[in-house]
Design an enzyme around this catalytic site. Structure first.
Site, PDB file in Angstrom:
ATOM      1  N   ASN A   8       0.864  -1.192   0.000  1.00  0.00           N
ATOM      2  CA  ASN A   8       0.000   0.000   0.000  1.00  0.00           C
ATOM      3  C   ASN A   8       0.896   1.236   0.000  1.00  0.00           C
ATOM      4  O   ASN A   8       1.456   1.599   1.028  1.00  0.00           O
ATOM      5  CB  ASN A   8      -0.893  -0.043   1.253  1.00  0.00           C
ATOM      6  CG  ASN A   8      -1.784   1.185   1.380  1.00  0.00           C
ATOM      7  OD1 ASN A   8      -1.893   1.980   0.440  1.00  0.00           O
ATOM      8  ND2 ASN A   8      -2.418   1.339   2.529  1.00  0.00           N
ATOM      9  N   LYS A  10       0.023   4.235  -0.269  1.00  0.00           N
ATOM     10  CA  LYS A  10      -0.669   5.422   0.274  1.00  0.00           C
ATOM     11  C   LYS A  10      -0.433   6.621  -0.643  1.00  0.00           C
ATOM     12  O   LYS A  10      -0.383   6.441  -1.868  1.00  0.00           O
ATOM     13  CB  LYS A  10      -0.222   5.673   1.718  1.00  0.00           C
ATOM     14  CG  LYS A  10      -0.364   4.405   2.577  1.00  0.00           C
ATOM     15  CD  LYS A  10      -0.260   4.642   4.045  1.00  0.00           C
ATOM     16  CE  LYS A  10      -0.423   3.319   4.778  1.00  0.00           C
ATOM     17  NZ  LYS A  10      -0.420   3.467   6.223  1.00  0.00           N
ATOM     18  N   HIS A  92      -9.855   1.199   4.714  1.00  0.00           N
ATOM     19  CA  HIS A  92      -8.603   1.409   5.458  1.00  0.00           C
ATOM     20  C   HIS A  92      -8.863   2.380   6.615  1.00  0.00           C
ATOM     21  O   HIS A  92      -9.644   3.320   6.483  1.00  0.00           O
ATOM     22  CB  HIS A  92      -7.529   1.973   4.529  1.00  0.00           C
ATOM     23  CG  HIS A  92      -6.163   1.948   5.138  1.00  0.00           C
ATOM     24  ND1 HIS A  92      -5.767   2.893   6.052  1.00  0.00           N
ATOM     25  CD2 HIS A  92      -5.133   1.088   4.998  1.00  0.00           C
ATOM     26  CE1 HIS A  92      -4.529   2.603   6.446  1.00  0.00           C
ATOM     27  NE2 HIS A  92      -4.122   1.518   5.817  1.00  0.00           N
ATOM     28  N   GLU A  94      -7.234   4.761   7.740  1.00  0.00           N
ATOM     29  CA  GLU A  94      -6.981   6.180   7.440  1.00  0.00           C
ATOM     30  C   GLU A  94      -8.188   6.810   6.754  1.00  0.00           C
ATOM     31  O   GLU A  94      -8.459   7.995   6.915  1.00  0.00           O
ATOM     32  CB  GLU A  94      -5.708   6.304   6.577  1.00  0.00           C
ATOM     33  CG  GLU A  94      -4.462   6.073   7.420  1.00  0.00           C
ATOM     34  CD  GLU A  94      -3.248   5.583   6.648  1.00  0.00           C
ATOM     35  OE1 GLU A  94      -3.242   5.627   5.404  1.00  0.00           O
ATOM     36  OE2 GLU A  94      -2.291   5.130   7.320  1.00  0.00           O
ATOM     37  N   GLU A 164      -5.774  -4.850  10.845  1.00  0.00           N
ATOM     38  CA  GLU A 164      -4.816  -3.761  10.985  1.00  0.00           C
ATOM     39  C   GLU A 164      -5.125  -2.957  12.244  1.00  0.00           C
ATOM     40  O   GLU A 164      -5.924  -1.998  12.193  1.00  0.00           O
ATOM     41  CB  GLU A 164      -4.911  -2.825   9.769  1.00  0.00           C
ATOM     42  CG  GLU A 164      -4.555  -3.491   8.461  1.00  0.00           C
ATOM     43  CD  GLU A 164      -3.942  -2.478   7.517  1.00  0.00           C
ATOM     44  OE1 GLU A 164      -2.786  -2.676   7.132  1.00  0.00           O
ATOM     45  OE2 GLU A 164      -4.592  -1.478   7.202  1.00  0.00           O
ATOM     46  N   GLY A 170       1.794   2.657  10.811  1.00  0.00           N
ATOM     47  CA  GLY A 170       2.702   3.789  10.639  1.00  0.00           C
ATOM     48  C   GLY A 170       3.387   4.238  11.916  1.00  0.00           C
ATOM     49  O   GLY A 170       3.973   5.317  11.967  1.00  0.00           O
ATOM     50  N   SER A 210       2.913  -1.663  10.462  1.00  0.00           N
ATOM     51  CA  SER A 210       4.364  -1.575  10.705  1.00  0.00           C
ATOM     52  C   SER A 210       5.119  -2.871  10.398  1.00  0.00           C
ATOM     53  O   SER A 210       6.130  -3.165  11.041  1.00  0.00           O
ATOM     54  CB  SER A 210       4.643  -1.128  12.148  1.00  0.00           C
ATOM     55  OG  SER A 210       4.112   0.169  12.379  1.00  0.00           O
TER      56      SER A 210
HETATM   57  P1  PGA Z   1       2.385   0.645   7.735  1.00  0.00           P
HETATM   58  O1  PGA Z   1       0.964   0.745   7.023  1.00  0.00           O
HETATM   59  O2  PGA Z   1       3.013  -0.655   7.254  1.00  0.00           O
HETATM   60  O3  PGA Z   1       3.148   1.847   7.246  1.00  0.00           O
HETATM   61  O4  PGA Z   1       2.160   0.651   9.187  1.00  0.00           O
HETATM   62  C1  PGA Z   1       0.151  -0.380   6.925  1.00  0.00           C
HETATM   63  C2  PGA Z   1      -1.185   0.022   6.384  1.00  0.00           C
HETATM   64  O5  PGA Z   1      -1.682   1.090   6.712  1.00  0.00           O
HETATM   65  O6  PGA Z   1      -1.786  -0.699   5.580  1.00  0.00           O
END
Ligand code: PGA
Length: 248
Positions: A8, A10, A92, A94, A164, A170, A210
């Site tokens: 991903n 983003k 997601h 976010e 998640e 993140g 992460s």
């Molecule tokens: P990250 O993001 O690996 O940077 O924590 C994972 C995600 O949001 O899918």
């Protein structure tokens, strides 16, 4: 069944950066038992579709609108993505947090993806506050139940669900196998309870938050895990390569 590793990106990489990064990706070895999916921003999808080595990588979108067309300024529908991508990330955290996406909307997006022959990757997960109140499993079960409500048993059997935990995204803080395992089990059990044994065993359950090369092996060893959703580490070719290798 191959292990599913989702990158991903983003909101990273313009067209030029995408060309450069795809060039790096195409040089990587993708192990035979891995299905690797790259999810760039909308603007980069066509470039990625034209330049990614399709023998190594599939393509996914990070979001899609729930209706097929209409007066919806600034959005891209699953109908428009049809034929361009194999997968789409739905719900997601976010988007739940920053764009107010709620369970009903996410359920409509899941249906839109299926209707347009795109495999949805549903993201679910609890906040830190939920975890402190011992509500992780409860929250995730409720999300899965609400977000799949428009799908039939055979449709549910084709989707992926990524656990998640919001506090692990993140932040560099990976959930431990002891934290991940019961939630993975609860996701599969919920699908089985609602849609039957076949759907429960064929739905793919992933972890995201992460993920890095160091944590990959221990996460992939968790019973019932079929793959990973990788954010930050998917933007660095050697790291992503190490994750593919460790997951294989
Ligand atoms: P990250 O993001 O690996 O940077 O924590 C994972 C995600 O949001 O899918």
């Amino acid at each position: 069944m191959k292990k599913l590793i989702i990158a991903n990106w983003k909101m990273h990489f313009n067209l030029h950066e995408t060309e450069i990064f795809v060039h790096k990706l195409n040089k990587l070895d993708v192990p035979a038992n891995i299905e690797a999916v790259i999810c760039p921003p909308f603007i980069d999808l066509q470039t990625a579709a034209k330049t990614l080595d399709s023998k190594k990588f599939k393509l996914g979108a990070q979001n899609a609108h729930q209706t097929d067309e209409g007066a919806v300024t600034g959005e891209v529908s699953a109908a428009m993505l049809r034929g361009l991508v194999d997968y789409v990330i739905v719900g997601h955290s976010e988007r739940r947090r920053s764009f107010g996406e709620q369970d009903n909307l996410i359920a409509d997006k899941m249906a839109a993806a299926i209707r347009n022959q795109i495999k949805p990757i549903l993201c679910v997960g609890e906040s830190l506050d939920d975890r402190h109140h011992d509500l992780s499993t409860r929250v995730v079960i409720d999300q899965v139940t609400a977000n799949l409500k428009h799908l039939t048993s055979s449709e549910v059997g084709t989707i992926s669900i990524a656990y998640e935990p919001v506090w692990a995204i993140g932040t560099g803080e990976v959930a431990t196998p002891e934290q991940i395992s019961p939630v993975i089990e609860a996701i599969r059990q919920t699908v089985e309870d609602l849609y039957g044994e076949d759907s429960g065993s064929s739905v793919r359950v992933l972890y995201g938050g992460s993920v890095d090369p160091e944590s990959t092996r221990s996460i992939m060893n968790i019973e019932g895990i079929d793959g990973l959703l990788v954010g930050g580490a998917s933007l660095i070719a050697p790291k992503f390569s190490a994750i593919l290798e460790a997951a294989s």
